[in-house]
Design a protein around this motif. Structure first.
Motif, short mmCIF file in Angstrom:
data_model
loop_
_atom_site.label_atom_id
_atom_site.label_comp_id
_atom_site.label_asym_id
_atom_site.label_seq_id
_atom_site.Cartn_x
_atom_site.Cartn_y
_atom_site.Cartn_z
N SER A 27 0.87 -1.18 0.00
CA SER A 27 0.00 0.00 0.00
C SER A 27 0.90 1.23 0.00
O SER A 27 2.13 1.11 -0.02
N ASP A 28 0.30 2.40 0.03
CA ASP A 28 1.09 3.63 0.05
C ASP A 28 1.91 3.77 1.32
O ASP A 28 2.93 4.45 1.34
N ASP A 29 1.46 3.11 2.39
CA ASP A 29 2.10 3.29 3.69
C ASP A 29 2.81 2.05 4.22
O ASP A 29 3.57 2.14 5.19
N VAL A 30 2.54 0.90 3.62
CA VAL A 30 3.02 -0.36 4.21
C VAL A 30 3.84 -1.15 3.20
O VAL A 30 3.50 -1.24 2.02
N MET A 31 4.93 -1.73 3.70
CA MET A 31 5.73 -2.65 2.90
C MET A 31 6.00 -3.90 3.73
O MET A 31 6.04 -3.85 4.97
N CYS A 32 6.16 -5.02 3.04
CA CYS A 32 6.32 -6.31 3.72
C CYS A 32 7.59 -7.01 3.25
O CYS A 32 8.04 -6.82 2.11
N LEU A 33 8.15 -7.80 4.14
CA LEU A 33 9.33 -8.59 3.80
C LEU A 33 8.91 -9.67 2.80
O LEU A 33 8.07 -10.52 3.09
N GLY A 34 9.51 -9.62 1.60
CA GLY A 34 9.09 -10.49 0.50
C GLY A 34 9.74 -11.86 0.49
O GLY A 34 10.21 -12.32 -0.56
N PHE A 35 9.77 -12.51 1.64
CA PHE A 35 10.29 -13.87 1.78
C PHE A 35 9.21 -14.71 2.45
O PHE A 35 8.55 -14.25 3.38
N LEU A 36 9.05 -15.96 1.99
CA LEU A 36 7.98 -16.81 2.49
C LEU A 36 8.51 -18.11 3.06
O LEU A 36 9.61 -18.56 2.72
N ASP A 37 7.71 -18.71 3.94
CA ASP A 37 8.04 -20.01 4.53
C ASP A 37 7.82 -21.08 3.47
O ASP A 37 6.71 -21.30 3.00
N GLY A 38 8.91 -21.76 3.09
CA GLY A 38 8.83 -22.77 2.03
C GLY A 38 8.48 -24.15 2.52
O GLY A 38 8.42 -25.10 1.72
#
Length: 306
Positions: A238-249
């Motif tokens: 979103s305009d205000d939020v960013m997330c760590l782009g790594f996932l549990d495999g």
């Protein structure tokens, strides 16, 4: 599309083409197809029903297999120094270039790093590299390092995939990795990032920040690292939020054979060179050099842009 194929003498060649995005597979026929590039190329392709295109981008007519298999595109079009380049774009301007004459910007060529390609016993057609450790802001994270090597069943190691959207880590590595990253992001010197609610499929999200911990995949030596900056490690949701782009495999041997799968988001705007003759992989972050995939607007040789 990936294919398993057999071709008995005096019979039609049958294949099992697979849409690696959706995971759907069906029966197909191996045919010889003329394709116009710089010249007319005669290629073996697997003909499959239109239903197998579901899940692909609008207008896509199929998938090109770039793996090491005998009917993969590299095996069919590369002669001499078997080498090709891939640049995955953020939006548009990406390309696949077949050949060894790609004219690199001096800023990119100067900082191109190389690491050996590693043969996987369980996935011989895939591209694996030898990650030795993972660091966040220069600090090695603590996990069972033996997972990074192949076990007696051929499981383990690190592979590259443009099919997987975000890098996946085996569960125990993921837990150690995210714990270390969140610790650095929220309390590390110069960061003070603020946690917010998770946004699926991501578990760890933050208010937007210009300063993000650096991730290093350490390869054959401390001098050779695949460095992942914020523009590749984080995903703006979103305009205000960013997330760590790594996932549990998931747990190895149950959901995956590779413990680390470097996905598309982490490959974006990285120029990646697959040197099959030299059995090595080259890589360079273009954004780190004030460049991007679309800057390679004029290519010689055989290329395909998107």
């Amino acid at each position: 599309m990936s294919t398993d194929h057999s071709c008995p003498i005096l019979s039609t060649c049958t294949t099992a083409p697979t849409n690696t995005i959706s995971g759907v597979s069906t029966k197909g026929e191996l045919v010889h197809q003329s394709i116009l590039a710089k010249c007319v190329l005669g290629l073996l392709v697997s003909r499959a029903p239109a239903s197998l295109l579901r899940g692909l981008a609008r207008g896509a007519g199929g998938m090109a297999g770039l793996g090491r298999g005998r009917i993969g595109l590299p095996a069919q079009v590369l002669l001499g120094d078997r080498k090709f380049f891939v640049c995955v774009p953020k939006t548009s301007g990406g390309f696949v270039y077949f050949g060894d004459e790609l004219l690199l910007d001096y800023r990119v060529a100067k900082y191109m790093l190389y690491t050996p390609l590693v043969a996987s016993p369980s996935e011989p057609d895939e591209y694996f590299i030898g990650v030795k450790s993972i660091k966040i802001n220069g600090r090695a994270i603590d996990f069972d390092g033996s997972l990074l090597s192949f076990d007696e069943n051929g499981y383990g190691g690190t592979k590259l995939s443009t099919v997987v959207a975000y890098t996946t880590l085996e569960t125990s590595i993921y837990k150690a990795f995210t714990k270390a990253f969140v610790g650095e992001a929220t309390t590390g010197f110069g960061f003070n990032m603020s946690r917010v609610a998770s946004v699926a499929p991501f578990e760890y999200c933050f208010l937007n920040s210009k300063s993000v911990p650096v991730i290093d995949l350490v390869l054959q030596s401390e001098m050779v690292k695949w460095r992942i900056h914020g523009w590749n490690s984080m995903v703006n949701v979103s305009d205000d939020v960013m997330c760590l782009g790594f996932l549990d495999g998931g747990v190895m041997n149950q959901t995956t054979s590779a413990v680390i799968v470097i996905g598309g988001n982490q490959l974006e705007n990285n120029l990646v060179e697959f040197d099959l003759e030299g059995s090595r992989l080259g890589f360079s972050s273009l954004l780190d050099k004030q460049s991007r995939c679309s800057d390679f607007s004029s290519l010689g040789g055989e290329s395909r842009s998107w």
